[in-house]
Scaffold this active site. Structure first.
Site, PDB file in Angstrom:
ATOM      1  N   ARG A 158      -0.466  -9.505  12.944  1.00  0.00           N
ATOM      2  CA  ARG A 158      -1.089  -8.410  12.184  1.00  0.00           C
ATOM      3  C   ARG A 158      -2.016  -8.958  11.097  1.00  0.00           C
ATOM      4  O   ARG A 158      -3.066  -8.401  10.821  1.00  0.00           O
ATOM      5  CB  ARG A 158      -0.013  -7.501  11.580  1.00  0.00           C
ATOM      6  N   LYS A 205       0.813  -1.221   0.000  1.00  0.00           N
ATOM      7  CA  LYS A 205       0.000   0.000   0.000  1.00  0.00           C
ATOM      8  C   LYS A 205       0.847   1.272   0.000  1.00  0.00           C
ATOM      9  O   LYS A 205       0.555   2.202  -0.727  1.00  0.00           O
ATOM     10  CB  LYS A 205      -0.918   0.050   1.225  1.00  0.00           C
ATOM     11  N   ARG A 230      11.839  -1.766  11.200  1.00  0.00           N
ATOM     12  CA  ARG A 230      10.607  -1.549  11.956  1.00  0.00           C
ATOM     13  C   ARG A 230      10.428  -2.655  12.971  1.00  0.00           C
ATOM     14  O   ARG A 230      10.544  -3.830  12.655  1.00  0.00           O
ATOM     15  CB  ARG A 230       9.407  -1.489  11.001  1.00  0.00           C
ATOM     16  N   ARG A 238      11.445  -5.956   4.490  1.00  0.00           N
ATOM     17  CA  ARG A 238      11.346  -4.572   4.946  1.00  0.00           C
ATOM     18  C   ARG A 238      11.956  -4.415   6.344  1.00  0.00           C
ATOM     19  O   ARG A 238      12.534  -3.392   6.678  1.00  0.00           O
ATOM     20  CB  ARG A 238       9.874  -4.128   4.959  1.00  0.00           C
ATOM     21  N   ARG A 284      -9.878   0.624   9.847  1.00  0.00           N
ATOM     22  CA  ARG A 284      -9.487  -0.769  10.058  1.00  0.00           C
ATOM     23  C   ARG A 284     -10.550  -1.552  10.824  1.00  0.00           C
ATOM     24  O   ARG A 284     -10.386  -2.767  11.008  1.00  0.00           O
ATOM     25  CB  ARG A 284      -8.199  -0.802  10.878  1.00  0.00           C
TER      26      ARG A 284
HETATM   27  P1  ADP Z   1       0.730  -2.297   8.225  1.00  0.00           P
HETATM   28  O1  ADP Z   1      -0.368  -1.979   7.270  1.00  0.00           O
HETATM   29  O2  ADP Z   1       1.967  -2.769   7.552  1.00  0.00           O
HETATM   30  O3  ADP Z   1       0.316  -3.180   9.366  1.00  0.00           O
HETATM   31  P2  ADP Z   1       0.577   0.401   9.417  1.00  0.00           P
HETATM   32  O4  ADP Z   1       1.680   1.364   9.362  1.00  0.00           O
HETATM   33  O5  ADP Z   1      -0.661   0.731   8.661  1.00  0.00           O
HETATM   34  O6  ADP Z   1       1.212  -0.961   8.918  1.00  0.00           O
HETATM   35  O7  ADP Z   1       0.163   0.125  10.921  1.00  0.00           O
HETATM   36  C1  ADP Z   1       1.100  -0.234  11.911  1.00  0.00           C
HETATM   37  C2  ADP Z   1       0.395  -0.424  13.253  1.00  0.00           C
HETATM   38  O8  ADP Z   1      -0.190   0.825  13.660  1.00  0.00           O
HETATM   39  C3  ADP Z   1      -0.772  -1.401  13.259  1.00  0.00           C
HETATM   40  O9  ADP Z   1      -0.336  -2.732  13.465  1.00  0.00           O
HETATM   41  C4  ADP Z   1      -1.614  -0.871  14.433  1.00  0.00           C
HETATM   42  O10 ADP Z   1      -1.041  -1.247  15.665  1.00  0.00           O
HETATM   43  C5  ADP Z   1      -1.440   0.628  14.312  1.00  0.00           C
HETATM   44  N1  ADP Z   1      -2.502   1.262  13.468  1.00  0.00           N
HETATM   45  C6  ADP Z   1      -2.325   1.913  12.278  1.00  0.00           C
HETATM   46  N2  ADP Z   1      -3.495   2.351  11.781  1.00  0.00           N
HETATM   47  C7  ADP Z   1      -4.449   1.965  12.660  1.00  0.00           C
HETATM   48  C8  ADP Z   1      -5.865   2.080  12.706  1.00  0.00           C
HETATM   49  N3  ADP Z   1      -6.555   2.691  11.725  1.00  0.00           N
HETATM   50  N4  ADP Z   1      -6.514   1.559  13.780  1.00  0.00           N
HETATM   51  C9  ADP Z   1      -5.860   0.945  14.777  1.00  0.00           C
HETATM   52  N5  ADP Z   1      -4.528   0.776  14.796  1.00  0.00           N
HETATM   53  C10 ADP Z   1      -3.815   1.273  13.755  1.00  0.00           C
END
Ligand code: ADP
Length: 189
Positions: A148, A16, A137, A131, A92
């Site tokens: 996740r 994404k 990370r 990554r 989400r």
């Molecule tokens: P990825 O899509 O690779 O999991 P993100 O950068 O989108 O990575 O998210 C990393 C972490 O941040 C998630 O695992 C969660 O803990 C938190 N997070 C991000 N966006 C949200 C959201 N909209 N609601 C709840 N937690 C979130």
């Protein structure tokens, strides 16, 4: 250009981030990534960051009210009438999707479409582990990655039906080169 929102969905590691950057340049959209915003809070050691850190490290979701409040302030900061936003990693959960619908309504931002980037699970884990080496990370280790994915399946997957019912979901095959995938995204729009 007038107000517009696009939601970019897909499992962690579907690619994404990279595609979002391309899309934002092309359509003059503001990239609103809740993951990036949270990582910024952690870096700045804010209260919100402290609250989010352990949940993120474990691959769990940060509470809805925290996320929704953060998104609302971001939209409020933007110039009215020029709110063109690509939502990446948000919503989400169904509660977040309902809150977003209310926000878009309040700020008169039409939802252009929801893009769902699909990729195969083994490919995703491989990408994320790569990554981890490149970006360091903390949540890119195999155990957290699997969690996740499971959180995605349980809490975010239901949104596919939610947006399919609303009639604006477009599925994109995320396998292939970056250019191939981006070509499919452009076509879908
Ligand atoms: P990825 O899509 O690779 O999991 P993100 O950068 O989108 O990575 O998210 C990393 C972490 O941040 C998630 O695992 C969660 O803990 C938190 N997070 C991000 N966006 C949200 C959201 N909209 N609601 C709840 N937690 C979130």
């Amino acid at each position: 250009m007038s107000n517009e929102a696009i939601i970019f969905m897909g499992p962690p590691g579907a690619g994404k981030g990279t595609q979002a950057n391309n899309l934002c340049k092309d359509r003059e959209l503001h990239h609103l990534s809740t993951g990036d915003m949270l990582r910024d809070h952690i870096k700045r050691e804010t209260d919100l960051g402290k609250q989010a850190q352990s949940l993120m490290d474990a691959g769990e979701l940060v509470p809805d009210d925290v996320i929704i409040g953060m998104v609302r302030s971001k939209i409020e900061e933007m110039e009215q009438g020029k709110t063109r936003i690509l939502f990446d990693g948000f919503p989400r959960t169904t509660a977040q999707a309902d809150a977003l619908a209310a926000l878009l309504d309040e700020f008169s931002i039409p939802l252009h479409c929801v893009l769902l980037l699909q990729a195969d699970e083994e490919e995703i884990v491989a990408r994320l582990l790569k990554r981890a080496v490149e970006q360091g990370r903390k949540d890119d280790n195999e155990e957290t990655i699997r969690n996740r994915m499971s959180v995605y399946r349980k809490q975010t997957q239901p949104l596919v039906e939610y947006y399919t019912e609303k009639g604006n979901l477009k599925e994109i095959n995320g396998m292939g080169t970056l250019d191939e995938v981006y070509g499919r995204i452009k076509e879908a729009l």
